[in-house]
Design an enzyme around this catalytic site. Structure first.
Site: not given
Lengths: 318, 318
Positions: B286-287
């Site tokens: 998801e970063g």
């Protein structure tokens, strides 16, 4: 710590929209803060950074790359907002308090006498104890004191054994000759004080320094008030280490903010069973490593308190 | 990169009120950002987190602990603000954009055909390229895609050699049988595509996925626009790795935000010569690791831009 709050926090983590454990230490941090704040959803509204400053008699022995007057000059720089810790406290959303401890009066040269009298020691411990506000959500410790990595090395050697060579490092940047002088000073202190160093509190008084005694006092106050504690680098870790030597879980309320580039910090953290949150090769002191770690605590709580549960989001579990 | 801006930033660091080098990697970060923003005092006003989502044909082979529909469910969770990356983007002061890439249409099963046609591949790369705004101060990449650690493992094996066993990990949490299935799938893909995988771009198309192709495109755009890039975990690192295989300094504008708990991420970073900023056992994607690292970049720039110089503060040098 509050086991029930910690259990509730762990239960909450299990419901959030992520694979179990996938936030790693961010999950552990949230549960740790729950335990020491006594609530399942901890907060970081009042984060206090306490930086204690002191002067050292052993500075005269050429153990630092900087002249002793830098301690007072840096206290002025803190007040003016120009130091690294001022900027880092701002980023971390923390309140910075700088507490100078008789910086115009160095401690005694501990190679040939006590660093502090009983009175000076108690005064410093109390100054640290009283600097902790009961309403703080987190206390971060830091220090400033030219020559204090030598005091910290002597204290670490007293608490954990071994010769000076194993505990000294380059501090603010001494050369090889300076490093040898540091080891010699520590070894001289160990020889001079001998068996008196077996008592952790006596060791802190005899070979520590005012700012180290104050950090010890602040760590003690945080424990009594059940406030989680974030410790900084080598000097700070050595200063609070007597708590762990006095009682097995004496530092259970503490997280190690970072591991510094000072050579013996990693060894000291290992002795204390503390796993640092950040490893960026910093070696400044001032609470700078702890302040950076506050950012990770904020990240941990943002996820813990703000994420949707699987049920709320309609996401299928694993 | 801009050598002159980097030199000016390094010169500025030498004047700040701290022992030289004592902020460790925070100093290196400031100089890196100076180099890639082309200014001696870089800023982080516009930080973009781009999260690309894609679906994978190999999900049907039982390589994930979660069902394939979770990809779309999590895209909805991102839009509703309930995922970890929403909270972390908030703490990091970053703008989050989630870009789903035909998530209702999985890629082909790459054990017996290409993951993407030439058209689908170009479309995905372009989507990533066009997602980067020219006025960004920093671009962070992230992804969501059930089964994409298997695609990343296949891509890493194609780019750096070795069998599937050396590149697969537990992803969102597969058991031992799942881990074996992942290795089998990667090995089947390596055998099926054979020599075609020697071309880094072909490997990305044949065994990657839409979100991987998009991250590659975004990393390319950041390089063309001279915007510093922060990469995330194993999948993200594998996705941008073709840039380094195509040109020796292809990832010179990138920092590794973190090293994840996914088994092969450390190895992949070592292959690329990237030293992660954070090591917290995260493995969410998801970063999230990049977003946490943004906090460290902010700390670095706060010091770099905000500290007083020795001359300003009247502090004696070492």
């Amino acid at each position: 710590g509050d086991d029930e709050a910690a259990r509730a926090a762990a239960a909450r983590q299990a419901t959030l929209t992520k694979p179990p454990g996938s936030l790693g230490r961010l999950e552990e941090i949230a549960i740790f803060l729950a335990r020491w704040q006594g609530r399942a959803q901890p907060v970081l509204e009042r984060v206090e950074i306490l930086v204690f400053a002191g002067s050292h008699g052993v500075a005269a022995r050429g153990v630092s790359a900087f002249p002793a007057e830098v301690t007072q000059q840096m206290v002025a720089n803190f007040a003016a907002g120009g130091a690294a810790i001022n900027q880092l406290a701002g980023v971390a959303g923390a309140r910075l308090s700088v507490i100078p401890l008789d910086v115009e009066r160095p401690t005694g040269d501990f190679t040939c006498g006590p660093a502090m009298s009983e009175t000076a020691f108690i005064h410093s411990v109390r100054a640290g104890f009283e600097a902790v506000r009961a309403d703080a959500d987190l206390v971060c410790l830091g220090e400033m004191g030219i020559a204090n990595t030598t005091a910290a090395a002597a204290l670490a050697a007293a608490l954990f054994g071994g010769a000076g060579e194993g505990w000294v490092g380059r501090g603010t940047g001494v050369d090889d000759a300076g490093l040898t002088r540091k080891a010699d000073v520590v070894n001289a202190a160990l020889a001079f004080h001998g068996g008196a160093l077996a008592d952790p509190l006596a060791a802190l008084r005899l070979v520590g320094g005012r700012e180290l005694a104050a950090m010890f006092g602040a760590a003690l106050a945080a424990r009594r008030l059940r406030i989680p504690l974030l410790i900084d680098g080598f000097v700070c870790t050595a200063a609070v280490a007597p708590l762990a030597r006095l009682a097995g879980h004496g530092l259970a309320h503490a997280l190690a903010g970072h591991v510094s580039a000072e050579a013996a910090h990693r060894r000291l953290l290992e002795e204390l069973g503390l796993a640092p949150l950040v490893d960026l090769g910093m070696r400044l002191g001032e609470g700078s490593g702890a302040a950076v770690a506050v950012l990770l605590l904020r990240a941990a709580l943002a996820c813990h308190n703000g994420m949707a549960t699987f049920a709320q989001a309609g996401v299928a579990g694993g």
